[in-house]
Design a protein around this motif. Structure first.
Motif, short mmCIF file in Angstrom:
data_model
loop_
_atom_site.label_atom_id
_atom_site.label_comp_id
_atom_site.label_asym_id
_atom_site.label_seq_id
_atom_site.Cartn_x
_atom_site.Cartn_y
_atom_site.Cartn_z
N THR A 35 2.56 34.03 -29.71
CA THR A 35 3.43 33.74 -29.09
C THR A 35 3.58 33.32 -27.62
OG1 THR A 35 4.81 36.03 -29.99
CG2 THR A 35 6.06 35.02 -28.00
N ALA A 36 3.04 34.30 -26.98
CA ALA A 36 2.14 33.17 -25.67
C ALA A 36 1.79 31.52 -26.25
CB ALA A 36 1.29 34.20 -25.04
N LEU A 37 1.16 31.26 -26.88
CA LEU A 37 0.41 30.22 -27.42
C LEU A 37 2.01 28.66 -27.43
CD1 LEU A 37 -1.81 27.86 -27.81
CD2 LEU A 37 -2.25 28.75 -29.91
N VAL A 38 2.57 29.17 -28.21
CA VAL A 38 3.76 28.71 -28.83
C VAL A 38 4.55 28.34 -26.84
CG1 VAL A 38 5.55 28.56 -29.91
CG2 VAL A 38 3.73 29.30 -31.33
N ALA A 39 5.02 29.51 -26.75
CA ALA A 39 5.39 29.88 -24.91
C ALA A 39 4.94 28.40 -24.35
CB ALA A 39 5.32 30.31 -24.78
N GLU A 40 3.27 27.99 -25.28
CA GLU A 40 2.41 27.06 -23.43
C GLU A 40 3.01 25.53 -24.74
OE1 GLU A 40 0.28 26.57 -21.56
OE2 GLU A 40 0.25 28.22 -21.13
N VAL A 41 3.61 25.45 -25.64
CA VAL A 41 3.51 24.07 -26.86
C VAL A 41 5.40 23.59 -25.83
CG1 VAL A 41 4.26 22.98 -28.58
CG2 VAL A 41 2.31 24.53 -28.28
N ARG A 42 6.00 25.00 -25.44
CA ARG A 42 7.59 24.47 -25.26
C ARG A 42 7.11 24.16 -23.57
NH1 ARG A 42 8.49 30.10 -27.73
NH2 ARG A 42 9.97 29.79 -29.88
N LYS A 43 6.33 24.71 -23.34
CA LYS A 43 6.63 24.00 -21.74
C LYS A 43 6.38 22.86 -21.59
CE LYS A 43 4.76 28.32 -20.15
NZ LYS A 43 3.68 28.91 -18.32
N ILE B 247 -4.26 21.99 -40.28
CA ILE B 247 -5.03 23.41 -39.44
C ILE B 247 -5.38 22.83 -38.51
CG2 ILE B 247 -5.08 24.83 -41.56
CD1 ILE B 247 -7.77 24.68 -41.16
N LEU B 248 -4.94 23.48 -37.23
CA LEU B 248 -5.62 23.68 -36.35
C LEU B 248 -7.26 23.64 -36.42
CD1 LEU B 248 -4.70 26.38 -33.98
CD2 LEU B 248 -3.72 23.99 -34.15
N GLY B 249 -7.58 24.26 -37.20
CA GLY B 249 -9.36 23.55 -37.70
C GLY B 249 -10.44 23.38 -36.26
N LEU B 250 -11.17 22.93 -36.96
CA LEU B 250 -12.37 23.59 -35.85
C LEU B 250 -12.56 22.15 -35.21
CD1 LEU B 250 -15.07 23.98 -38.96
CD2 LEU B 250 -13.92 25.77 -36.92
N GLU B 251 -11.52 21.80 -34.51
CA GLU B 251 -11.87 20.45 -32.67
C GLU B 251 -13.08 20.91 -31.80
OE1 GLU B 251 -10.44 18.15 -33.00
OE2 GLU B 251 -8.88 18.24 -34.73
N PRO B 252 -13.92 19.80 -32.20
CA PRO B 252 -14.84 20.32 -30.98
C PRO B 252 -13.91 20.20 -29.49
CG PRO B 252 -15.52 18.25 -32.18
CD PRO B 252 -14.07 18.62 -32.95
N ALA B 253 -13.21 20.24 -29.46
CA ALA B 253 -12.76 20.47 -27.78
C ALA B 253 -12.36 21.64 -28.06
CB ALA B 253 -11.34 19.80 -27.52
N PHE B 254 -12.53 22.64 -29.04
CA PHE B 254 -12.14 23.98 -28.72
C PHE B 254 -13.37 24.60 -27.87
CE2 PHE B 254 -8.46 23.86 -33.14
CZ PHE B 254 -8.11 23.49 -31.71
N GLU C 133 -5.16 23.65 -24.53
CA GLU C 133 -5.77 22.34 -24.97
C GLU C 133 -5.31 23.33 -27.03
OE1 GLU C 133 -7.36 19.78 -26.53
OE2 GLU C 133 -7.78 20.05 -24.76
N LEU C 134 -5.07 24.72 -27.13
CA LEU C 134 -5.00 24.88 -28.70
C LEU C 134 -3.53 24.23 -28.71
CD1 LEU C 134 -6.16 28.52 -29.00
CD2 LEU C 134 -7.37 26.27 -29.99
N ALA C 135 -2.72 24.12 -27.12
CA ALA C 135 -0.85 24.20 -27.34
C ALA C 135 -1.32 22.17 -27.44
CB ALA C 135 -0.57 24.19 -26.20
N ARG C 136 -2.32 21.42 -26.98
CA ARG C 136 -1.99 19.88 -27.03
C ARG C 136 -2.17 19.55 -28.46
NH1 ARG C 136 -3.47 19.97 -21.85
NH2 ARG C 136 -5.44 20.88 -22.15
N THR C 137 -3.22 19.97 -29.33
CA THR C 137 -3.70 20.13 -30.72
C THR C 137 -2.42 20.72 -31.61
OG1 THR C 137 -6.12 21.24 -29.90
CG2 THR C 137 -5.11 20.70 -32.50
N ILE C 138 -1.65 21.23 -31.54
CA ILE C 138 -0.31 21.64 -31.97
C ILE C 138 0.71 20.97 -31.60
CG2 ILE C 138 1.06 22.99 -32.18
CD1 ILE C 138 -0.34 25.58 -31.31
N LEU C 139 0.67 20.41 -30.26
CA LEU C 139 1.89 18.57 -30.96
C LEU C 139 1.13 17.59 -31.47
CD1 LEU C 139 3.38 20.10 -27.01
CD2 LEU C 139 3.85 19.89 -29.55
N ALA C 140 -0.76 17.49 -31.02
CA ALA C 140 -0.44 16.40 -31.96
C ALA C 140 -0.79 16.44 -33.73
CB ALA C 140 -2.78 15.97 -31.60
N ARG C 141 -0.72 17.68 -33.55
CA ARG C 141 -0.93 17.89 -35.57
C ARG C 141 0.79 17.40 -35.50
NH1 ARG C 141 -5.57 17.90 -35.03
NH2 ARG C 141 -6.95 19.29 -35.16
#
Length: 247
Positions: A23-31, A103-110, A228-236
């Motif tokens: 829920t906190a991660l998705v809040a980052e996406v909403r921001k 999926i979010l997957g195994l991004e090197p940025a992670f 960074e996870l929030a940015r990846t969600i938006l990129a997907r």
């Protein structure tokens, strides 16, 4: 034209910390995208369910939905559970289009997030020296998914110029304790473990317990609600939204 709604779809857990973190991660996406309708849903064990969220969006007038699976491994949940859930909801709502993204997957940025969490753990444990690393992940019965984690671990180890082993909480060896003991058998005594999990729960807790019992000097927390996870969600989401545009 209204942009498609975004559902961030996690697996779910009996541990309430997991849903709180998602829920906190998705809040980052909403921001980052306050203009979008963004919802959190879970496949099982946590609420709200995927079906209830889809129904809510349909009632709100949305006929296009992009689903971003909050999964790190391209295994059973990604290949079976997510498509099955989407097919079920599509059949229930006439005219509804649902597009699942990668999926979010195994991004090197992670790896940057892993480093941040590990630095926090090392500071708490007052550890200044390392001679080996372990990357702890959930694990899968799919060997290709486990091999992908092992490749990410090697990339991480190369970056830090330290030997690294991938370890798994389920399905396949080595467990985190086994990986730590293997390094100790080589004479290494300053072994830290990073948690390649999105959120707290039984599996990360068990991985931590086994690692510390085996002699790890520090174990990092899961990645959590990181931008960074929030940015990846938006990129997907961006790719999925484009795929919904009629050709």
């Amino acid at each position: 034209m209204t942009a498609p709604a975004l559902i961030a779809l996690a697996h779910g857990s009996r541990d309430p910390r997991s849903a709180e973190t998602i829920t906190a991660l998705v809040a980052e996406v909403r921001k980052m995208r306050p203009d979008l309708r963004i919802e959190t849903a879970f496949l099982e064990l946590s609420k709200p369910s995927f079906g209830s969220v889809v129904t809510k969006l349909v009632k709100a007038g949305y006929d296009e939905i992009v689903v971003v699976p909050l999964l790190l491994s391209d295994a059973y949940h990604a290949k079976v559970d997510v498509p099955t859930a989407i097919a079920e909801q599509t059949s229930k709502h006439e005219g509804l289009q649902i597009r699942a993204t990668d999926i979010l997957g195994l991004e090197p940025a992670f790896l940057e997030i892993l480093d941040l969490r590990l630095r926090e753990a090392l500071k708490t444990a007052r550890v200044r020296e390392l001679d080996a690393l372990v990357l702890a992940a959930a694990g899968s019965t799919d060997p290709l998914a486990n091999q992908a984690v092992a490749r990410l671990a090697r990339l991480w180890g190369t970056h830090h110029k330290l030997p690294v082993k991938a370890a798994f909480a389920t399905a396949t060896p080595p467990a985190t304790g086994e990986a730590v003991r293997a390094f100790r058998g080589e004479g290494r005594r300053h072994i830290a473990v990073a948690s390649f999990f999105l959120a707290p729960g039984f599996l990360p807790d068990r991985a931590t317990e086994l690692a510390l019992e085996a002699g790890a000097v520090a174990v990092a927390d899961p990645m959590g609600a990181h931008p960074e996870l929030a940015r990846t969600i938006l990129a997907r989401y961006a790719v999925g939204a484009v795929e919904l545009v009629p050709v």
